[in-house]
Design an enzyme around this catalytic site. Structure first.
Site, PDB file in Angstrom:
ATOM      1  N   TRP A 325       5.046   7.708  -5.325  1.00  0.00           N
ATOM      2  CA  TRP A 325       4.841   9.162  -5.368  1.00  0.00           C
ATOM      3  C   TRP A 325       5.034   9.715  -6.778  1.00  0.00           C
ATOM      4  CZ3 TRP A 325       8.337  13.022  -6.779  1.00  0.00           C
ATOM      5  CH2 TRP A 325       7.952  14.322  -6.497  1.00  0.00           C
ATOM      6  N   HIS A 326       5.931   9.101  -7.542  1.00  0.00           N
ATOM      7  CA  HIS A 326       6.230   9.624  -8.868  1.00  0.00           C
ATOM      8  C   HIS A 326       5.100   9.403  -9.861  1.00  0.00           C
ATOM      9  CE1 HIS A 326      10.373   9.951  -7.391  1.00  0.00           C
ATOM     10  NE2 HIS A 326      10.576  10.764  -8.407  1.00  0.00           N
ATOM     11  N   GLY A 327       4.258   8.415  -9.650  1.00  0.00           N
ATOM     12  CA  GLY A 327       3.171   8.242 -10.604  1.00  0.00           C
ATOM     13  C   GLY A 327       2.392   6.965 -10.389  1.00  0.00           C
TER      14      GLY A 327
END
Length: 473
Positions: A325-327
């Site tokens: 989700w962060h990248g």
């Protein structure tokens, strides 16, 4: 616009003045606040205002359809449609090029030589936050935890309310929508406390996080080959404090702004580096994301309802997906994988050896330091630009080192200063103390001092563009 610019101060004065004047007119203030929030996002990136509006409109309609539908299978299909729409938007902007480049690398490894052209995709600011919030709204209606809103402005405002729009906290829809339905509760105390909270946040960001970044962290992560082991250790540990003060500083500012406007947002941090184990850490760090992952991912996969092996699988996958989700980067995959391993092993020890009960408060310092060390190691992958840099830094950590460091005294001063401030605030019930101060006779004097200091900080740092770390997500 950033919270610490002259442009934002002007925006804030105009927006709040209108909001305060019309605060008792339930038809007017939501429109004014929705417009000002749209202006805020448009100032950051005008290209994607229509995207935010389209996502809000899509899930607003789907929410009503789901609530009105009586056939469970059709309800489920509508929820799936919302998930597909939101994840397709998120996937295209955030992961399309990563998927294409990974496919290309795989084909090259097999001996093929594809000529794949990556698209020039600009990532909309805050897309991960507002898509998750929109998804949670639809899922909550499907689970019959809340009623669908019939007021589009009210729902749109839930998505775009500017204090939390671009970096959270991720809000439970029923908590914020209910406040919008009841109207803003603006009081003298909320304004004072909100200003103080904003001051705390802007100080964390500008005076601690950005200084750690400039003097301690960025040099090490930009050119790891130029630093010895001791300097690298300081840089790595420094990043743990930088990201905390940067992100919690944003959250403080968001909560403070919301309070000034008469609304309450949930706490997003609770001194995570005092956690005694990794499970405790995730109950303290980015609490709104941890809660979202638990409520809508972990529980949806079965949570802890099956066998222990199934529970561990669900925990591991939840943390791994939290990393993704962060990248769109292998670094974030590894970061999520590490935390998946950490928290799974922590659960295993507690399930089979009752580690929480047996350790109790004994060896508390050792537990805290061990947890901090594990988290700090994982942050290397989070901060490094690529795997090569991450591995170079890890290698440097364990290389022979000299204690002779040109900037060691200043570096240690910055690091120790951040650590001491963090520990003192954690151990003293500081916000309770300030609450009493603001409600006392000296409250007005403190407010004036806080406002003057905020303006001074903005004037000093206005031209030094340093976005919040979590703006990239």
């Amino acid at each position: 616009m950033l919270f610490y610019t002259k442009t934002f101060l002007l925006f804030w004065i105009v927006s709040f003045s209108l909001h305060f004047i019309f605060r008792k007119n339930q038809k007017v203030w939501p429109i004014l606040l929705a417009i000002s929030s749209s202006v805020f996002y448009g100032k950051l990136d005008t290209r994607f205002l229509l995207l935010v509006l389209a996502i809000a409109a899509s899930d607003f309609v789907l929410g009503i359809l789901i609530e009105n539908e009586t056939v469970q299978s059709k309800k489920r299909r509508l929820v799936v449609l919302s998930i597909i729409v939101n994840l397709t938007v998120l996937g295209f902007f955030k992961y399309f090029n990563f998927f294409i480049s990974s496919t290309s690398d795989f084909l090259v490894a097999l001996g093929f030589h594809p000529h794949i052209q990556l698209l020039k995709i600009v990532l909309p600011i805050g897309i991960s936050f507002f898509t998750f919030e929109s998804l949670s709204y639809v899922i909550e209606i499907y689970r019959s935890h809340m009623k669908a809103s019939r007021n589009f402005i009210e729902y749109y405002l839930f998505i775009v309310f500017f204090p939390h729009l671009v970096a959270g906290p991720i809000i439970q829809p029923k908590l914020l929508i209910a406040q919008f339905q009841n109207g803003p509760k603006i009081t003298e105390y909320k304004i004072k406390n909100g200003l103080w909270r904003f001051f705390v946040g802007i100080s964390k960001k500008l005076l601690i996080a950005d200084q750690l970044a400039y003097f301690v962290v960025d040099p090490v992560f930009t050119s790891p080959g130029m630093f010895n082991s001791l300097e690298t250790w300081i840089g790595v540990i420094g990043y743990s404090f930088q990201i905390y003060f940067d992100f919690s500083g944003y959250s403080d500012m968001a909560l403070g702004l919301a309070q000034v406007y008469g609304f309450e947002l949930p706490e997003n941090f609770n001194f995570p580096y005092l956690a005694k184990n990794i499970r405790d850490f995730w109950r303290r760090w980015h609490i709104s994301l941890s809660t979202w992952l638990r409520d809508y991912l972990y529980i949806s996969m079965g949570g802890g309802r099956g066998t222990r092996l199934e529970k561990y699988r669900n925990i591991f996958l939840t943390m791994l997906l939290g990393g993704v989700w962060h990248g769109a980067s292998y670094n974030f995959v590894i970061w999520g994988l590490l935390h998946g391993v950490y928290i799974t092993v922590s659960h295993i020890f507690n399930d089979f050896f009752e580690s929480d009960k047996k350790l109790g408060s004994r060896f508390e310092i050792v537990q805290v330091l061990l947890t901090f060390a594990l988290v700090t190691f994982a942050w290397i992958y989070f901060r490094a630009d690529n795997l090569g840099t991450a591995h170079a830094i890890i290698k440097k950590l364990f290389a022979p080192s000299s204690l002779q460091t040109p900037n060691l005294s200043f570096v240690v001063f910055c690091f120790l200063g951040a650590s001491v401030i963090y520990y003192v605030i954690a151990r003293l019930n500081f916000f309770t103390f300030m609450d009493k101060t603001f409600s006392g006779k000296m409250g007005n004097g403190f407010v004036v001092a806080v406002i003057v200091t905020i303006v001074c900080l903005v004037m000093i740092f206005d031209k030094q563009y340093s976005p919040f770390i979590y703006f990239q997500f």
